[in-house]
Every structure is written in C-alpha cells, then in structure tokens.
Design a protein around this motif. Structure first.
Motif, mmCIF file in Angstrom:
data_model
loop_
_atom_site.group_PDB
_atom_site.id
_atom_site.type_symbol
_atom_site.label_atom_id
_atom_site.label_comp_id
_atom_site.label_asym_id
_atom_site.label_seq_id
_atom_site.Cartn_x
_atom_site.Cartn_y
_atom_site.Cartn_z
ATOM 1 N N VAL A 39 58.428 53.678 37.327
ATOM 2 C CA VAL A 39 58.772 52.309 36.942
ATOM 3 C C VAL A 39 58.154 51.961 35.599
ATOM 4 C CG1 VAL A 39 58.531 49.873 37.565
ATOM 5 C CG2 VAL A 39 59.088 51.541 39.316
ATOM 6 N N PHE A 40 56.942 52.409 35.357
ATOM 7 C CA PHE A 40 56.248 52.132 34.106
ATOM 8 C C PHE A 40 57.027 52.670 32.905
ATOM 9 C CE2 PHE A 40 53.117 53.348 30.844
ATOM 10 C CZ PHE A 40 52.567 52.110 30.572
ATOM 11 N N HIS A 41 57.689 53.814 33.067
ATOM 12 C CA HIS A 41 58.409 54.442 31.956
ATOM 13 C C HIS A 41 59.813 53.900 31.735
ATOM 14 C CE1 HIS A 41 55.382 57.319 30.858
ATOM 15 N NE2 HIS A 41 55.260 57.712 32.114
ATOM 16 N N LEU A 42 60.274 52.969 32.562
ATOM 17 C CA LEU A 42 61.603 52.390 32.378
ATOM 18 C C LEU A 42 61.643 51.482 31.152
ATOM 19 C CD1 LEU A 42 62.611 51.283 35.989
ATOM 20 C CD2 LEU A 42 63.497 53.218 34.706
ATOM 21 N N SER A 43 62.796 51.437 30.503
ATOM 22 C CA SER A 43 62.993 50.485 29.412
ATOM 23 C C SER A 43 63.151 49.089 30.022
ATOM 24 C CB SER A 43 64.243 50.853 28.616
ATOM 25 O OG SER A 43 65.401 50.667 29.418
ATOM 26 N N GLU A 44 63.104 48.069 29.182
ATOM 27 C CA GLU A 44 63.257 46.695 29.678
ATOM 28 C C GLU A 44 64.610 46.509 30.355
ATOM 29 O OE1 GLU A 44 61.029 44.248 29.856
ATOM 30 O OE2 GLU A 44 59.562 45.665 29.078
ATOM 31 N N ARG A 45 65.646 47.096 29.775
ATOM 32 C CA ARG A 45 66.995 46.985 30.353
ATOM 33 C C ARG A 45 67.058 47.661 31.720
ATOM 34 N NH1 ARG A 45 72.245 49.988 28.064
ATOM 35 N NH2 ARG A 45 73.773 49.051 29.449
ATOM 36 N N ASP A 46 66.512 48.878 31.798
ATOM 37 C CA ASP A 46 66.515 49.598 33.075
ATOM 38 C C ASP A 46 65.617 48.911 34.096
ATOM 39 O OD1 ASP A 46 68.320 51.536 32.269
ATOM 40 O OD2 ASP A 46 66.761 52.890 31.539
ATOM 41 N N ARG A 47 64.516 48.334 33.647
ATOM 42 C CA ARG A 47 63.622 47.623 34.559
ATOM 43 C C ARG A 47 64.323 46.405 35.157
ATOM 44 N NH1 ARG A 47 57.650 47.169 32.720
ATOM 45 N NH2 ARG A 47 58.075 49.374 32.768
ATOM 46 N N ALA A 48 65.131 45.716 34.350
ATOM 47 C CA ALA A 48 65.898 44.567 34.851
ATOM 48 C C ALA A 48 66.905 45.016 35.903
ATOM 49 C CB ALA A 48 66.600 43.862 33.694
ATOM 50 N N LYS A 49 67.554 46.156 35.662
ATOM 51 C CA LYS A 49 68.486 46.705 36.657
ATOM 52 C C LYS A 49 67.745 47.065 37.945
ATOM 53 C CE LYS A 49 71.831 48.798 33.500
ATOM 54 N NZ LYS A 49 72.401 50.076 33.042
ATOM 55 N N PHE A 50 66.559 47.638 37.789
ATOM 56 C CA PHE A 50 65.761 48.011 38.955
ATOM 57 C C PHE A 50 65.369 46.769 39.764
ATOM 58 C CE2 PHE A 50 61.532 48.744 40.834
ATOM 59 C CZ PHE A 50 61.879 49.725 41.749
ATOM 60 N N GLU A 51 64.956 45.717 39.085
ATOM 61 C CA GLU A 51 64.591 44.479 39.777
ATOM 62 C C GLU A 51 65.787 43.885 40.500
ATOM 63 O OE1 GLU A 51 62.194 41.459 37.815
ATOM 64 O OE2 GLU A 51 61.580 42.981 36.368
ATOM 65 N N LYS A 52 66.961 43.941 39.869
ATOM 66 C CA LYS A 52 68.177 43.357 40.455
ATOM 67 C C LYS A 52 68.643 44.145 41.681
ATOM 68 C CE LYS A 52 72.988 42.360 39.414
ATOM 69 N NZ LYS A 52 74.073 42.624 38.475
ATOM 70 N N ASN A 53 68.682 45.477 41.556
ATOM 71 C CA ASN A 53 69.243 46.325 42.616
ATOM 72 C C ASN A 53 68.217 46.859 43.604
ATOM 73 O OD1 ASN A 53 71.780 46.073 41.384
ATOM 74 N ND2 ASN A 53 71.365 47.822 40.056
ATOM 75 N N GLY A 54 66.949 46.902 43.207
ATOM 76 C CA GLY A 54 65.925 47.463 44.075
ATOM 77 C C GLY A 54 65.863 48.974 44.036
ATOM 78 N N ARG A 55 66.648 49.574 43.166
ATOM 79 C CA ARG A 55 66.648 51.033 43.016
ATOM 80 C C ARG A 55 67.166 51.379 41.628
ATOM 81 N NH1 ARG A 55 70.944 49.497 46.002
ATOM 82 N NH2 ARG A 55 72.990 50.267 45.358
ATOM 83 N N HIS A 56 66.894 52.606 41.194
ATOM 84 C CA HIS A 56 67.354 53.086 39.897
ATOM 85 C C HIS A 56 67.326 54.597 39.932
ATOM 86 C CE1 HIS A 56 67.605 53.741 35.561
ATOM 87 N NE2 HIS A 56 68.019 52.486 35.461
ATOM 88 N N LEU A 57 68.239 55.228 39.213
ATOM 89 C CA LEU A 57 68.301 56.695 39.215
ATOM 90 C C LEU A 57 67.053 57.345 38.632
ATOM 91 C CD1 LEU A 57 72.004 57.298 38.149
ATOM 92 C CD2 LEU A 57 70.994 57.665 40.389
ATOM 93 N N LEU A 58 66.350 56.651 37.760
ATOM 94 C CA LEU A 58 65.160 57.208 37.131
ATOM 95 C C LEU A 58 63.879 56.952 37.915
ATOM 96 C CD1 LEU A 58 65.921 56.267 33.420
ATOM 97 C CD2 LEU A 58 66.285 58.468 34.557
#
Length: 118
Positions: A39-58
């Motif tokens: 999570v720390f290495h996610l970009s701001e855009r990817d972090r927003a997607k992670f917060e919205k969906n609760g998951r991310h491919l990275l």
C-alpha cells in the motif's frame, strides 16, 4: 481502511540500516488485510482506487508479518507489521541457512537423472 505507513528508520549518518533476523510468520494476524509495504508504494491515483474498492492488483492481502520487527518497529500496544512474503523478503536481509558450501557442490544429482560425462 488504509493501513499505517510502514516506518523504516534509516541511517542519517550513513551507518548500517536496521536488520531483522526474525522469521516470516504466515498466520500472525487473526484477520486478512493488505500488506503495508504494498500500500505504501501505491501512487495517489492507485491508492484512491484501493480505498474505493478495498482491493488492488498491486496490493497483496494476507495474515502474515513479522513480530518484533526491527526493520519496521512498532510502538507499545500497536499490532505487528503486516507484510506479504515478497515484501518481507525484499526488506529483510536474512542469512542463508546451512553450511557455507558453494551451491551445487554436494555432488548429488536429481533422482532418475544420470550424470553426464564428456
């Protein structure tokens, strides 16, 4: 929802970085959650997607981590750092177990394979 940012104390004076000799504990946490380093290495855009969906491919999720970690120290009462296996081995400098022989020097061959002679 976002985990705490992993704090890795660095050396300001150019000394040694902290080294942790603890082993990876597969079932350290009672519930599954995101790896803090992923999570720390996610970009701001990817972090927003992670917060919205609760998951991310990275971002890997799991129960594992390092208890009493000196690379990612915790304050008293805080849960141990949650890490996926990849991030654990990327951030921990573990010594190889066993003797210090050269790789493949034991003379053993795979079962069923015949040694080649040239």
């Amino acid at each position: 929802l976002l985990p705490k940012s992993p704090h890795r104390p660095g050396s300001v004076d150019g000394g040694m970085e902290p080294v942790c000799d603890n082993h990876y504990i597969v079932k350290l946490h009672k519930t599954s959650g995101p790896c803090e380093v992923c999570v720390f290495h996610l970009s701001e855009r990817d972090r927003a997607k992670f917060e919205k969906n609760g998951r991310h491919l990275l971002v890997s999720t799991g129960y594992g981590g390092c208890e009493g970690c000196s690379v990612f120290p915790r304050a008293e009462g805080e849960p141990p750092v949650r890490l996926c296996k990849k991030c654990f081995f990327d951030t921990h400098k573990l010594h190889a177990m066993g003797n210090n022989d050269e790789p493949f020097s034991s003379g053993l061959i795979m079962a069923g394979a015949s040694p080649k002679t040239h």
